[in-house]
Motif scaffolding. Structure first.
Motif, PDB file in Angstrom:
ATOM      1  N   ALA A 139       0.923  -0.765   0.068  1.00 47.96           N
ATOM      2  CA  ALA A 139       0.257  -0.359  -0.405  1.00 47.96           C
ATOM      3  C   ALA A 139       1.097   0.918   0.011  1.00 47.96           C
ATOM      4  O   ALA A 139       0.876   2.439  -0.551  1.00 47.96           O
ATOM      5  N   ALA A 140       2.260   1.526   0.476  1.00 46.04           N
ATOM      6  CA  ALA A 140       2.680   2.051   1.265  1.00 46.04           C
ATOM      7  C   ALA A 140       3.434   2.735  -0.416  1.00 46.04           C
ATOM      8  O   ALA A 140       4.314   3.724  -1.086  1.00 46.04           O
ATOM      9  N   PHE A 141       3.693   1.770  -1.467  1.00 46.28           N
ATOM     10  CA  PHE A 141       4.526   1.270  -2.154  1.00 46.28           C
ATOM     11  C   PHE A 141       2.999   2.535  -3.556  1.00 46.28           C
ATOM     12  O   PHE A 141       4.013   2.571  -4.243  1.00 46.28           O
ATOM     13  N   VAL A 142       2.488   1.160  -3.320  1.00 45.97           N
ATOM     14  CA  VAL A 142       1.316   2.781  -4.443  1.00 45.97           C
ATOM     15  C   VAL A 142       1.133   3.941  -4.161  1.00 45.97           C
ATOM     16  O   VAL A 142       1.372   4.788  -4.713  1.00 45.97           O
ATOM     17  N   SER A 148       7.978   7.964  -7.174  1.00 48.18           N
ATOM     18  CA  SER A 148       9.700   7.838  -7.033  1.00 48.18           C
ATOM     19  C   SER A 148       9.026   7.378  -8.510  1.00 48.18           C
ATOM     20  O   SER A 148      11.073   6.899  -8.396  1.00 48.18           O
ATOM     21  N   VAL A 149       8.581   7.350  -9.084  1.00 48.34           N
ATOM     22  CA  VAL A 149       8.258   8.024 -10.651  1.00 48.34           C
ATOM     23  C   VAL A 149       9.413   8.978 -11.211  1.00 48.34           C
ATOM     24  O   VAL A 149      10.279   9.151 -11.857  1.00 48.34           O
ATOM     25  N   ILE A 205      12.485   4.144  -8.357  1.00 45.50           N
ATOM     26  CA  ILE A 205      11.274   2.590  -8.167  1.00 45.50           C
ATOM     27  C   ILE A 205      11.535   1.550  -7.868  1.00 45.50           C
ATOM     28  O   ILE A 205      10.946   0.606  -6.897  1.00 45.50           O
ATOM     29  N   GLU A 206      12.841   0.528  -8.228  1.00 44.77           N
ATOM     30  CA  GLU A 206      13.229   0.132  -8.283  1.00 44.77           C
ATOM     31  C   GLU A 206      13.754  -0.689  -7.160  1.00 44.77           C
ATOM     32  O   GLU A 206      13.381  -1.343  -6.028  1.00 44.77           O
ATOM     33  N   PRO A 207      14.198   0.937  -5.979  1.00 41.88           N
ATOM     34  CA  PRO A 207      14.405   0.703  -5.165  1.00 41.88           C
ATOM     35  C   PRO A 207      13.603   0.417  -3.952  1.00 41.88           C
ATOM     36  O   PRO A 207      13.660   0.076  -2.726  1.00 41.88           O
ATOM     37  N   ALA A 208      12.754   1.393  -4.359  1.00 45.14           N
ATOM     38  CA  ALA A 208      11.228   1.705  -3.084  1.00 45.14           C
ATOM     39  C   ALA A 208      10.644   0.175  -3.190  1.00 45.14           C
ATOM     40  O   ALA A 208       9.705  -0.380  -2.502  1.00 45.14           O
ATOM     41  N   TYR A 209      10.378  -0.486  -4.635  1.00 49.07           N
ATOM     42  CA  TYR A 209       9.661  -1.870  -4.833  1.00 49.07           C
ATOM     43  C   TYR A 209      10.557  -2.681  -3.302  1.00 49.07           C
ATOM     44  O   TYR A 209       9.829  -3.380  -3.295  1.00 49.07           O
TER      45      TYR A 209
END
Length: 100
Positions: free
Chosen positions: A62-65, A71-72, A77-81
């Motif tokens: 949920a926090a990633f979404v 992040s974009v 995006i990759e480190p956040a994921y």
């Protein structure tokens, strides 16, 4: 001479037969304690740690979404994921039961 050696052999056999149960139960008790510890850690993992891992995976997703637009823009995006979704999911679903 023959009588003494025969008595020594009999004494050795009787002594060996007397001590065999004591020697074999010690490793069995140690193995049983290890299995008990393992079973206890598996139970704690299944009932306490895994549910928290599932919760962390859901909250991280949920926090990633929510953080995805930022992040974009930041290009990360990759480190956040990895930190928010992949690591909690790996901890919850990929590791063996009972290993922390």
């Amino acid at each position: 001479m023959y009588n003494i050696s025969k008595q020594l052999i009999i004494l050795f056999v009787i002594t060996s037969l007397f001590f065999i149960p004591f020697v074999t139960t010690v490793p069995a008790q140690e193995q049983m304690e290890e299995e008990t510890k393992e079973a206890g850690s598996m139970t704690v993992d299944l009932l306490l740690i895994r549910p928290f891992g599932i919760l962390a995976t859901l909250l991280g997703s949920a926090a990633f979404v929510v953080s995805l637009p930022f992040s974009v823009m930041g290009g990360n995006i990759e480190p956040a994921y990895e930190k928010m979704v992949a690591e909690p999911a790996s901890f919850t679903f990929k590791r063996p039961l009972g290993s922390f």
